[in-house]
Each structure stands twice: as C-alpha cells, then as structure tokens.
Design an enzyme around this catalytic site. Structure first.
Site, short mmCIF file in Angstrom:
data_model
loop_
_atom_site.label_atom_id
_atom_site.label_comp_id
_atom_site.label_asym_id
_atom_site.label_seq_id
_atom_site.Cartn_x
_atom_site.Cartn_y
_atom_site.Cartn_z
NE ARG A 271 -0.86 -0.60 4.81
CZ ARG A 271 -0.52 0.37 5.38
NH1 ARG A 271 0.83 1.79 5.24
NH2 ARG A 271 -0.13 -0.25 7.13
CG HIS B 168 -3.44 0.47 9.06
ND1 HIS B 168 -4.20 -1.24 8.35
CD2 HIS B 168 -4.90 1.30 9.56
CE1 HIS B 168 -4.83 -1.06 8.40
NE2 HIS B 168 -5.11 -0.55 9.25
CE1 TYR C 216 3.80 1.13 8.60
CE2 TYR C 216 2.96 2.14 9.76
CZ TYR C 216 2.91 1.77 8.27
OH TYR C 216 1.43 2.23 8.30
#
Ligand SMILES: Cc1ncc(C[n+]2csc(CCOP(=O)(O)OP(=O)(O)O)c2C)c(N)n1
Ligand SMILES: [Mg+2]
Length: 334
Positions: free
Chosen positions: A242, A246, A254
């Site tokens: 992606r 998120h 991260y």
C-alpha cells in the site's frame, strides 16, 4: 500471461479500472483531509492490480466479499461510484443509505456481499455463498479478499477448511501488502508466503506478484475456472504494497520513506502495465491519457452527486440497522 493471449478489450478494461480506482482513492484522500468524509478511511492505492486481475475473470453474478480496504474491490466488480461516494459522505443516496460508510459498502446488484470492518469477517460469508452456489447447482464462484493480517484469524482457517472438505467454489485471495497496521509481515508469520498454508488444507496454493496485473489475471483465471468446474477452492497470495498509510492520518513511523518511495518508483502496477501496453502497441499515449481524463470526470461527477445529496433524516436513524443488544447496550463496533 503474455498480452497477446488476452483480448484487447479485456486489457483496456483492466487499465481503465485500475486508473478509475487510483483516481477515486486519491480524490477520497483529499476529501478526507477536507473533513468531508467521516470515520476511518483505508485506501487501496498501490494494490489496484489485485482486485482488477481477479475481477477480470468474474461475472456480474459471481460474489465477492471485501475488507476495510474495499473501495477498489467494489469499483472493479462494477459498482456504482456515485452510490459508494455518497455512502462515504454519509448521505441518504449512498449504497447503505449513509449508515455504513467506507468500511460497509455492499451492493447485491453487482454481487458485492460486503466490505467488512472486522478483519477476516468476509471469509465465512464467501464460504456461505459458495455453499449456496453448490447446493443450487450453479457454476458461479465466490471470491474472498482479505489481508495478510486476516490470514492469522480463526475465520481464515475454519473457512478454508470447510471450503476444502466440501469442495466449494470459493477462491481465497490474500492481499499480502506486508503490514497489518504497523506490524510487518516477518513479525506476524514464520512462513515466507501465506500460500504455503494451503498445504494444511489439501488445496492448491499459489503466490503471485500482485503488482503485475497480468500475472494476477493468469493465476486467478486458473483458480476461478477450477472452482467453476466443481474442483474446489484455491488460495492465492498476491504480494503487494500500500502506497499510503494504513488509514488516512497514519504517521507511518514503522516504515521508512525510502521503502515507500522505492515501491512507488519501481512497482507501481499502473505504470508497469502502461509500459507494457505502449511497448506492445496495444494502446497509444493519447488513448491512455483519454482514459485518465474520463476517470477524473467520472469521479468528479460522483463527488458532485455526493455533495449535493441530502443527509438522512432523524426519523430514519433506526431503520435498516441491526444489532445484538446485550442488556440494552450495543455491541462493540470498530
Ligand atoms: C477482528 C478485528 N481485529 C482487529 C481489528 C483492528 N484492525 C483493523 S485493520 C487491522 C489490520 C489488518 O491487516 P491486514 O489484514 O493485513 O489488512 P490491510 O490493512 O493490510 O489491508 C486490524 C488489526 C479489527 N478491525 N477487527
Ligand atoms: Mg496487510
């Protein structure tokens, strides 16, 4: 699969649909930032080839179940973008009359049994649809889309096992985008590929480059034809990525910016497909530009429709809403 083996019409449909999803998602990101789209929004930018490569093999009467990252699945299945955009805005004209939002788009007219806020929640629904198809003696299929994180859920294991022993016409498509929220794939599982899990259920498992729409098309074709012939389920792992967070607003601490940039530069599924279409003389630059233009126009019309649509009235608040009340308290909803 070589482009020569696929009809030009299908190739152009694939390109056009990936572009439509990309334009939709980037526009939704802007609208979310402007505060026009309430709730959580999880976008599909970068993963377009998975939905499109699979859906190019499906009929309108086939079923899909989707995820919290479901706009791309809906668009590729032939969904009405005006109804889904209005749903994102929470408007009365939305596919769920404005009560579902981004994570709950469903549309039985195109066989979209539902996006799902519960991770792995769509898998049992697809298995149920597969059982229905089999009991009715039809040759349709049901495809369950889910993420790498969902493949650790009980629903995944129970669902695949049932589909395997009953030889149901279900195809399980794991979109391994290498993260479940902030947890990277290597911290979730010890196996290199989710497809390896197929062995435990005695069904075929195949891993494919999810950034290559023709590779996805080829493995999906085989799995879907196998399911239609009554030979049972297949597990496909599409390795993808992606390009956005998120959810919109994710600070993405991260993973490094370099990692994201590398994928955008080298593994953009639309750019990769475009290069192939141009090199093989399937389409000209002008034709491809016209496809982008058409998609932008279509999405703008959907935004206008959503903006101009009315809000649901107070009186409708409890209509079409189902829940399992526990001592008068509504159950948890993500
Ligand atoms: C049953 C359940 N557990 C936890 C969550 C919270 N949650 C939302 S998205 C997500 C990660 C899903 O990761 P993955 O399946 O890989 O899908 P992706 O977001 O990467 O597309 C989690 C844990 C949830 N919505 N439902
Ligand atoms: Mg994931």
């Amino acid at each position: 699969m070589p482009v020569e083996e696929i009809p030009r019409e299908t190739l152009l449909w694939m390109y056009e649909t990936m572009v439509r999803i990309r334009v939709h998602e980037e526009r939704v990101a802007e609208l979310f930032a402007q505060g026009k789209v309430p709730g959580f929004v999880h976008l599909y930018v970068g993963e377009e080839a998975v939905a499109v490569g699979v859906m190019a093999n499906l009929r309108r009467e086939d079923f899909i179940t989707s995820t919290h990252r479901g706009h791309g699945h809906y668009i590729a299945k032939g969904g009405d973008v005006k109804a889904s955009m209005a749903e994102l805005f929470g408007k009365k004209t939305g596919s769920g009359k404005g009560k579902g939002g981004s994570m709950h788009i469903a549309d039985l007219d195109v066989g979209e049994l539902g996006a799902n806020g519960m991770v792995g929640g769509g898998i049992p629904h697809a298995v149920g649809a597969g059982l229905g198809i089999k009991l009715n003696g039809l040759d349709n299929v049901a495809v369950a889309f889910f993420g790498d994180g969902a493949s650790n859920q009980q629903n995944f294991h129970e669902g695949i096992n049932l589909a395997a022993i009953w030889k149901l016409p279900v195809v399980f498509v794991c979109e391994n985008n290498q993260y479940q929220i902030s947890l990277s794939y290597d911290k979730q599982q010890t196996i290199k590929s989710v497809a390896e899990r197929a062995k435990a259920y005695g069904i075929p498992g195949v891993s494919v480059d999810g950034q290559d729409v023709l590779a996805v098309y080829e493995v999906a074709k085989e799995a879907i034809e196998r399911a239609r012939r009554g030979e049972g389920p297949t597990l496909i792992e599409a390795k993808t990525y992606r390009f956005r967070g998120h959810f919109e607003g994710d600070p993405q601490v991260y993973r490094s910016k370099e990692e994201v940039e590398w994928w955008k530069k080298n593994k953009d599924p639309i750019k990769l497909f475009e290069e192939k279409l141009l090199a093989k003389g399937i389409a000209t630059r002008e034709e491809l530009d016209a496809i982008w233009e058409k998609a932008r126009k279509e999405i703008e019309e959907a935004v206008k429709f959503a903006e101009e649509s009315p809000w649901p009235s107070k009186e409708e608040l409890l209509e079409d809403v189902f829940s399992t009340p526990t001592k008068g308290v509504l159950v948890w909803q993500w």
